[in-house]
Write an enzyme that holds these catalytic residues in place. Structure first.
Site, PDB file in Angstrom:
ATOM      1  N   LYS A   5       0.872  -1.187   0.000  1.00 32.01           N
ATOM      2  CA  LYS A   5       0.000   0.000   0.000  1.00 32.01           C
ATOM      3  C   LYS A   5       0.901   1.226   0.000  1.00 32.01           C
ATOM      4  CE  LYS A   5      -4.390   1.146   0.191  1.00 32.01           C
ATOM      5  NZ  LYS A   5      -5.600   0.443  -0.258  1.00 32.01           N
ATOM      6  N   ASP A  55      -6.904   4.294  -4.733  1.00 35.03           N
ATOM      7  CA  ASP A  55      -7.589   4.172  -3.435  1.00 35.03           C
ATOM      8  C   ASP A  55      -8.189   5.559  -3.202  1.00 35.03           C
ATOM      9  OD1 ASP A  55      -7.943   2.376  -0.945  1.00 35.03           O
ATOM     10  OD2 ASP A  55      -7.186   4.199  -0.038  1.00 35.03           O
TER      11      ASP A  55
HETATM   12  P1  NDP Z   1     -12.764   7.823  -3.161  1.00 28.51           P
HETATM   13  O1  NDP Z   1     -11.688   8.799  -2.940  1.00 28.51           O
HETATM   14  O2  NDP Z   1     -13.281   7.599  -4.526  1.00 28.51           O
HETATM   15  O3  NDP Z   1     -14.006   8.154  -2.218  1.00 28.51           O
HETATM   16  C1  NDP Z   1     -13.864   8.226  -0.832  1.00 28.51           C
HETATM   17  C2  NDP Z   1     -15.176   8.713  -0.251  1.00 28.51           C
HETATM   18  O4  NDP Z   1     -15.100   8.605   1.174  1.00 28.51           O
HETATM   19  C3  NDP Z   1     -15.456  10.170  -0.550  1.00 28.51           C
HETATM   20  O5  NDP Z   1     -16.832  10.366  -0.582  1.00 28.51           O
HETATM   21  C4  NDP Z   1     -14.823  10.876   0.653  1.00 28.51           C
HETATM   22  O6  NDP Z   1     -15.365  12.151   0.921  1.00 28.51           O
HETATM   23  C5  NDP Z   1     -15.162   9.911   1.765  1.00 28.51           C
HETATM   24  N1  NDP Z   1     -14.152  10.026   2.819  1.00 28.51           N
HETATM   25  C6  NDP Z   1     -12.796   9.898   2.697  1.00 28.51           C
HETATM   26  N2  NDP Z   1     -12.202  10.119   3.870  1.00 28.51           N
HETATM   27  C7  NDP Z   1     -13.191  10.389   4.753  1.00 28.51           C
HETATM   28  C8  NDP Z   1     -13.204  10.677   6.134  1.00 28.51           C
HETATM   29  N3  NDP Z   1     -12.081  10.751   6.841  1.00 28.51           N
HETATM   30  N4  NDP Z   1     -14.423  10.894   6.714  1.00 28.51           N
HETATM   31  C9  NDP Z   1     -15.573  10.836   6.006  1.00 28.51           C
HETATM   32  N5  NDP Z   1     -15.608  10.563   4.686  1.00 28.51           N
HETATM   33  C10 NDP Z   1     -14.431  10.331   4.074  1.00 28.51           C
HETATM   34  O7  NDP Z   1     -12.207   6.441  -2.522  1.00 28.51           O
HETATM   35  P2  NDP Z   1     -12.724   4.962  -2.771  1.00 28.51           P
HETATM   36  O8  NDP Z   1     -14.191   4.948  -3.001  1.00 28.51           O
HETATM   37  O9  NDP Z   1     -11.820   4.331  -3.740  1.00 28.51           O
HETATM   38  O10 NDP Z   1     -12.389   4.288  -1.346  1.00 28.51           O
HETATM   39  C11 NDP Z   1     -13.333   4.229  -0.283  1.00 28.51           C
HETATM   40  C12 NDP Z   1     -12.917   3.134   0.696  1.00 28.51           C
HETATM   41  O11 NDP Z   1     -12.885   1.880   0.011  1.00 28.51           O
HETATM   42  C13 NDP Z   1     -11.538   3.293   1.339  1.00 28.51           C
HETATM   43  O12 NDP Z   1     -11.560   2.775   2.636  1.00 28.51           O
HETATM   44  C14 NDP Z   1     -10.671   2.420   0.448  1.00 28.51           C
HETATM   45  O13 NDP Z   1      -9.484   1.986   1.118  1.00 28.51           O
HETATM   46  C15 NDP Z   1     -11.615   1.263   0.191  1.00 28.51           C
HETATM   47  N6  NDP Z   1     -11.288   0.441  -0.963  1.00 28.51           N
HETATM   48  C16 NDP Z   1     -11.201   0.984  -2.212  1.00 28.51           C
HETATM   49  C17 NDP Z   1     -10.904   0.173  -3.291  1.00 28.51           C
HETATM   50  C18 NDP Z   1     -10.913   0.686  -4.685  1.00 28.51           C
HETATM   51  O14 NDP Z   1     -10.834  -0.139  -5.594  1.00 28.51           O
HETATM   52  N7  NDP Z   1     -11.032   1.978  -4.925  1.00 28.51           N
HETATM   53  C19 NDP Z   1     -10.603  -1.258  -3.104  1.00 28.51           C
HETATM   54  C20 NDP Z   1     -10.820  -1.737  -1.772  1.00 28.51           C
HETATM   55  C21 NDP Z   1     -11.124  -0.896  -0.748  1.00 28.51           C
HETATM   56  P3  NDP Z   1     -14.521  13.462   0.552  1.00 28.51           P
HETATM   57  O15 NDP Z   1     -14.604  13.577  -0.925  1.00 28.51           O
HETATM   58  O16 NDP Z   1     -15.215  14.551   1.279  1.00 28.51           O
HETATM   59  O17 NDP Z   1     -13.130  13.220   1.073  1.00 28.51           O
END
Ligand code: NDP
Length: 445
Positions: free
Chosen positions: A126, A166
């Site tokens: 990571k 991510d």
């Molecule tokens: P994105 O950046 O596309 O979206 C993240 C979302 O979560 C946004 O809406 C963001 O809001 C919100 N968010 C991020 N940090 C916080 C926080 N501290 N508090 C509240 N809301 C928050 O990321 P992904 O959708 O790719 O990832 C989301 C989750 O899924 C993570 O935990 C990631 O590790 C996990 N994941 C992702 C994978 C992938 O293929 N993308 C694979 C496996 C797991 P804002 O825009 O306001 O920051």
């Protein structure tokens, strides 16, 4: 706490002071694995648990770049190469101001077990940076990505380490990173996944984590002879994982009613339908706006600073970030009749919350298992790159579906306790065995 787990955790805490997210992730695995190790002393003798908790390599580096006003900015970059016993390191890059060594080590550690669970030949890693892409221009994001890759390129390669996206890293960032790697190496190779289709990407990769999470939830529901049809679903986040979770829920006849971002949440009691989802995708992926705008556009409730877990639902899909469901929120979900929690995000439920779900014996699919579809499809992208071929949408989706069913089956195999499936134990043990045996085979590595 079990005595052996306590001794082991003291060792981890002493070696990794102050890294609370890393301690949390290791503790969860240690609690599952310790009884299994006691029954299988070969792992204890070879100190596999101690070795598996120590990264093979950690790279930390300076990322200087210039903002649009000509001022110099300095961020910190990281790549944690946790374990390559079963394949090249694989795991995403996160760009978020909260990024630090502890968070990336927890994510890399979880990734090792998750990747093993997929049955595909990928190790765990990571990386990322404390850079915040929010509010930055495309040119600033590009300059940051170019500077980041100018160091990272030395440490990755198609047979060494293949990062992906991510939080904060989507198609735009992968493009800038890939372009810089190609320039530096004078080589077109599959060193990143989540690429666009024109230059080596795979169909279904953007959808894979969300789709996979819903497929996993569907498998869990089958164990109760239930389907997703008509189920009210709460979803958090509004990024990649949340968007495609909503899309698949709609395809299977469920009714998603919430989304959120780090500023607040929206609740749409009529349901987020296909048309509204298309609007959200434009808002988040093109216009890069805030979820509050949904409330203004569709005249629904917006609550600043809130998460969706107070809304009554049948199924919950935390898809934003780590530790986004605390003990009270877990209790509220259970009290409101929620029967399934499938984690799209990594470690979104605090340990006390997990206890509540397990005591209530609801279906609880931890991120390591439920969100493994993303990395599994990344591995399918790597295969297509090696073959210099691309598979059609249906073929990738079918493979993803099969992989999620297989992961579920393995969790059941190792996690069944009387009539209840402990998916946490199932995922941890199933993921552990393959990596641990490979480490034993390969000697003291
Ligand atoms: P994105 O950046 O596309 O979206 C993240 C979302 O979560 C946004 O809406 C963001 O809001 C919100 N968010 C991020 N940090 C916080 C926080 N501290 N508090 C509240 N809301 C928050 O990321 P992904 O959708 O790719 O990832 C989301 C989750 O899924 C993570 O935990 C990631 O590790 C996990 N994941 C992702 C994978 C992938 O293929 N993308 C694979 C496996 C797991 P804002 O825009 O306001 O920051």
């Amino acid at each position: 706490m079990d005595k052996n787990v306590e001794v082991f955790m003291n060792y981890i805490i002493e070696r990794n002071p102050g890294e609370k997210e890393f301690h949390q992730a290791v503790l969860e695995v240690a609690e599952s694995i310790m009884p299994f190790i006691q029954k299988n002393p070969k792992y204890k003798k070879a100190k596999i648990l101690e070795r598996i908790s120590e990264p093979e390599r950690v790279v930390m580096f300076r990322v200087p770049w210039m903002d649009d006003s000509g001022e110099i900015q300095i961020n910190r970059g990281y790549r944690i190469q946790m374990n390559s016993a079963i394949g090249p390191y694989k795991g995403g890059l996160r760009l978020h101001p909260s990024v630090n060594l502890s968070i990336l080590k927890f994510l890399a550690f979880e990734q090792v077990f998750k990747n093993s669970l997929t049955t595909l030949p990928i190790g765990g890693g990571k990386g990322g940076s404390n850079f915040d892409p929010k509010g930055k221009s495309d040119a600033e994001v590009m300059r940051f990505c170019q500077s980041f890759m100018t160091e990272l390129y030395r440490h990755i390669g198609p047979n060494t380490d293949v990062p992906a996206g991510d939080i904060g890293v989507g198609g735009r960032e992968i493009g800038y990173l890939f372009g810089q790697y190609r320039r530096l190496r004078n080589e077109f190779s599959g060193i990143l996944t989540g690429k666009a289709l024109n230059w080596g990407g795979s169909l279904i990769r953007p959808e894979a984590t969300g789709y996979g999470c819903v497929y996993f939830a569907e498998e869990m529901m089958k164990t109760k002879k239930e389907t997703l049809k008509g189920k009210i679903c709460t979803v958090s986040g509004s990024g990649n994982v949340a968007q495609y979770t909503v899309e698949k829920l709609l395809q299977l006849g469920a009714k998603p009613v919430t989304l959120s971002d780090s500023s607040g949440m929206i609740y749409d009691p009529d349901g987020i339908d296909d048309e509204k989802l298309a609007w959200i995708m434009d808002l988040k992926n093109i216009r890069r706006g805030r979820i509050k705008e949904y409330a203004d556009e569709f005249n629904v409730n917006y609550e600043a600073g809130k998460r969706p877990w107070e809304i009554k639902c049948d199924m919950a899909f935390p898809s934003a970030t780590q530790n986004e469901i605390n003990q009270n929120e877990a209790k509220t979900l259970v009290d409101n009749g929620c029967i399934s929690v499938a984690e799209g995000a990594n470690m979104p439920t605090e340990p006390e919350g997990i206890e509540i779900f397990q005591e209530a014996k609801i279906l609880y699919g931890p991120g390591k298992a439920a969100n493994a579809g993303g990395v599994a499809t990344s591995a399918l992208e790597m295969s297509q790159n090696s073959l210099r071929m691309s598979w059609c949408r249906e073929e990738v989706d079918e493979k993803l579906h099969w992989i999620m069913q297989n992961i579920h089956e393995n969790c059941v195999k190792y996690g069944k306790e009387n009539k209840y499936v402990n998916y946490v134990n199932g995922a941890n043990i199933a993921g552990f065995v393959k990596v641990a045996d490979s480490m034993l085979d390969q000697g003291l590595v």
